[in-house]
Design an enzyme around this catalytic site. Structure first.
Site, PDB file in Angstrom:
ATOM      1  N   GLU A  69      -3.527  31.396 -66.700  1.00  0.00           N
ATOM      2  CA  GLU A  69      -2.078  31.500 -66.860  1.00  0.00           C
ATOM      3  C   GLU A  69      -1.336  30.727 -65.776  1.00  0.00           C
ATOM      4  O   GLU A  69      -0.323  30.079 -66.047  1.00  0.00           O
ATOM      5  CB  GLU A  69      -1.650  32.964 -66.853  1.00  0.00           C
ATOM      6  N   TYR A 152       6.878  36.287 -66.491  1.00  0.00           N
ATOM      7  CA  TYR A 152       6.001  35.813 -67.565  1.00  0.00           C
ATOM      8  C   TYR A 152       4.537  36.049 -67.235  1.00  0.00           C
ATOM      9  O   TYR A 152       3.777  36.589 -68.043  1.00  0.00           O
ATOM     10  CB  TYR A 152       6.231  34.329 -67.846  1.00  0.00           C
ATOM     11  N   ASP A 170       6.869  32.560 -73.670  1.00  0.00           N
ATOM     12  CA  ASP A 170       6.839  31.238 -73.064  1.00  0.00           C
ATOM     13  C   ASP A 170       7.644  30.290 -73.941  1.00  0.00           C
ATOM     14  O   ASP A 170       8.298  30.702 -74.906  1.00  0.00           O
ATOM     15  CB  ASP A 170       5.401  30.749 -72.870  1.00  0.00           C
TER      16      ASP A 170
END
Length: 367
Positions: A69, A152, A170
Site C-alpha cells: 500500500e 487511506y 483511492d
C-alpha cells in the site's frame, strides 16, 4: 434497471435518489443504479478478472499488504512488483526494516519515487516494534496512529490484511463512484465531503457476513477503476455494470474543467532535480557538494534550483552533509545515520562514477 426484490440488509445505501433530489451527489439524469446489484456484478467480475498480485495471495502477511500500500501510492503496479518482492525478501517483518540502516532502506527503494515514503515506512515499522510487539496493528485507528500513516493507508491495510470493513477510497474507486453513481466523467482532484458521504453510503452492510462483502467491494471497485473504468480510455464494452452506469445513461458527457485532474509536469521540476541527486547518492558514494551540484546531468536546471533541491533533501532526512561531503544518511562517510547518529570510517569519494552512471536516466528519475 432495478431488481424487483433485493433484501434491504444487503446494503446501507438507502438515499442515492434522495441525494440526487437534494443536488448534492447526482446530476438530474433520471437514473440511479441499484447499489446492491452493482456490488454483486463488480465483485463477480473481480473474482474472474483480478490480477494475481502477490499481496493478494492468502499467505501474504499483513506487513506485506502494508508495504504494498505504501509503495503503490502514486506508483503503478508494474514498477512496484519487483521492488516489493525484493523488499519482502530482505525485510520480511517490521522488526527487520526497523533495524536496517537508513542508507540501505533508501537504496532499496531505488526508483519508486517519493523516497520519503521509505522513511515513513521505516518509522512505522519502528513504532510497531515499540508499541505492537513487532506486529502490524489490526484496526484502522491503531494504524492511523503510526507515524506517516494516513486515512487511506490505515483503512486499506485494515480492510485488505484483516478483513475489517473500512471505507477505502483511492483515485480508482472515486472514479468508479463518480461515473456509476453520479454521472460525472471524472471525480476531480479533491476528495470532497459529498464524495466521502457517497463512499460511506455505498459500503455494503457488515452485519450479514462480518464485512466480507464490504471488503470485497473495496477491492473489486479499485480493480475495476484500474483496469476497465480508467481515466483516459474507459473500456465500457467490457464493464460488468455498463448498463447500470449513470454516466453512460447521461450520454457519457466529457469531463468539466472542475472534474479534470491536471497532470503533473516532470521536466524542469524540483522533483526531477531531487531525483537526479538521489540517483547519485544511491550509488553509495560520498560526493562533494559542489561537484554533485555542478555535474548533475540537467543542463537546464539553475544552480539556485540545484542547491534548493539538495537542501530540501537534507531537511527531509534523505541526504546527509558532513563538512560539505554529501551521502545517504547512515552511509559510510556520512556524519549521520538518520536518527541513529554518526557513522564511523568516513571515506570521501570523488563521485564521478556515480554521476556518470545516472546521466542516461536523469530524465526519468523519481523524487
Amino acid at each position: 434497471m432495478r431488481p424487483t426484490a433485493e433484501p434491504a440488509a444487503r446494503t446501507t445505501l438507502a438515499s442515492p435518489m434522495n441525494s440526487a433530489r437534494e443536488g448534492s451527489l447526482c446530476p438530474e439524469i433520471g437514473f440511479t443504479p441499484e447499489p446492491t446489484l452493482v456490488h454483486e456484478r463488480v465483485i463477480e467480475w473481480f473474482e474472474g478478472n483480478a490480477r494475481p498480485l502477490p499481496w493478494r495471495e492468502p499467505d501474504c502477511t499483513p506487513w506485506g499488504v502494508m508495504v504494498s500500500e505504501i509503495m503503490l501510492q502514486q506508483t503503478p503496479v508494474v514498477r512496484v512488483l519487483p521492488r516489493w518482492e525484493l523488499w519482502m525478501q530482505r525485510w520480511p517483518k517490521p522488526a527487520d526494516l526497523a533495524a536496517a540502516p537508513t542508507s540501505e532502506v533508501l537504496t532499496a527503494w531505488d526508483r519508486l519515487g517519493y523516497p520519503r515514503r521509505a522513511l515513513r515506512l521505516q518509522a512505522a515499522a519502528q513504532a510497531m516494534v515499540e508499541r505492537h510487539q513487532g506486529e502490524v496493528p489490526r484496526t484502522a485507528a491503531e494504524l492511523r496512529a503510526l507515524p506517516g500513516v494516513g486515512e487511506y493507508t490505515a483503512a486499506a491495510v485494515a480492510c485488505f490484511a484483516f478483513l475489517e470493513p473500512e471505507v477505502v477510497v483511492d483515485t480508482n474507486i472515486r472514479r468508479v463512484h463518480a461515473r456509476a453513481f453520479t454521472g460525472h466523467a471524472l471525480p476531480g482532484k479533491t476528495y470532497t465531503s459529498a464524495q466521502r458521504r457517497l463512499a460511506h453510503e455505498l459500503m455494503p452492510a457488515a452485519e450479514p457476513d462480518d464485512g466480507a462483502t464490504a471488503c470485497a467491494w473495496n477491492a473489486s471497485a479499485m480493480e475495476l477503476g484500474a483496469l476497465i473504468c480508467t481515466a483516459r480510455a474507459p473500456q465500457c464494452q467490457a464493464c460488468p455494470v455498463a448498463d447500470l452506469c449513470a454516466w453512460r445513461a447521461a450520454g457519457s458527457p466529457p469531463a468539466t474543467q472542475e472534474q479534470q485532474t491536471r497532470g503533473q509536469g516532470w521536466a524542469g521540476t524540483d522533483r526531477q532535480v531531487r531525483g537526479a541527486i538521489m540517483a547519485v547518492l544511491r550509488t553509495g558514494e560520498t560526493v562533494g557538494r559542489t561537484e554533485l551540484l555542478d555535474e548533475l546531468p540537467l543542463p537546464d536546471a539553475s544552480q539556485e534550483q540545484r542547491s534548493r533541491c539538495l537542501d530540501s533533501l537534507l531537511r527531509d532526512g534523505l541526504a546527509a552533509d558532513d563538512a560539505g561531503q554529501i551521502s545517504l544518511p547512515g552511509a559510510q562517510g556520512s556524519a549521520s545515520q538518520g536518527p541513529g547518529g554518526p557513522a564511523a570510517g568516513q571515506t570521501a569519494g570523488t563521485g564521478s562514477a556515480g554521476l556518470a552512471a545516472v546521466e542516461h536516466q536523469a530524465q526519468r528519475l523519481g523524487e
